[in-house]
Design a protein around this motif. Sequence first.
Motif: not given
Length: 229
Positions: A63-65, A69-71, A78-84, A90-96
Motif C-alpha cells: 500500500v501507499e501513503p 499522510h502527505r498533507i 509551516y509548523f514544527d510537526v510531531t506525529i504521535i 510506516h506510512l507517515h515516514e514514507r509520506a515524508g
Amino acid sequence: MKKLVVLSGAGISAESGIKTFRDSGGLWEEHRVEDVATPAAWRRDPELVLKFYNERRKQAMDVEPNRAHRILAELEDYFDVTIITQNIDHLHERAGSRKVVHLHGELFKSRSSCNPKLVYDIEGWELKTGDFCAEGSQLRPHIVWFGEQVPMMTVATQITEEADIFVVIGTSLAVYPAAGLVYYVDKDVPIYLIDPVQPDINLSKNMTFIKEKATVGAVKLFDKLVKEV
C-alpha cells in the motif's frame, strides 16, 4: 515555528487499505486478538504470531501513503510537526514526516524476547523462527501487545503538553491510554478532531470538529491552518 502535534489512529491508514482489528471483515474476524496479539499468544504459539505479523508486513508493503499522510508531512513547511501515532505501519515516514512517535510499536522492527532494549530493523517482510538477537533469544515483533505497557506514553505526554496546536485524525478516541493524551493539551490550545463520527468529548471552547474521513478532513485542516500562519 508553532508546535503542531498530531495524534493519528487506524482511520488514516485504513484509507490506504490497511485493515484494522475493529474493521468489519478485518483482523478480528480472521484471528482472535487473544491468539495473535498478546504475550500469552506468543508463549503459546509463536509460529502463529510470527505468521500473522509477516502477513501484516506484506500487506503494508503493498500500500501507499494517502493524501492525509502527505498533507501532514507538507505541514512541516509551516509548523514544527510531531506525529504521535497508534499505527504500527510506516506510512507517515514514507509520506515524508520526519518526527514520528509510535505508541504501539513498529511493524518493520523486531526485538529480543529477553532484552527489550535490543531492537532491529526487519529487511523485507519475514521474521522467522530461528532469527535471534545478539544475546541468543528469539526475535519477536516490536509491537505493544494487548496487556503490555506502552513505554512511549511518557514521551508522547511531554510532547502533547508542549503543543501550540493539537490535531486528532483517524481515531475515535476510544483506545487508551493513547486517547488520554487529549487531556494533557493546555486549555488554551486549539484542538482539531477529524473523524466521520464525532466522539463524545468536549474539552474546551477551542475544539473544532471536522466530520470527514481523514483524506478529506486533512485538506480542510491544511487550508485553515496555513491561512492562519
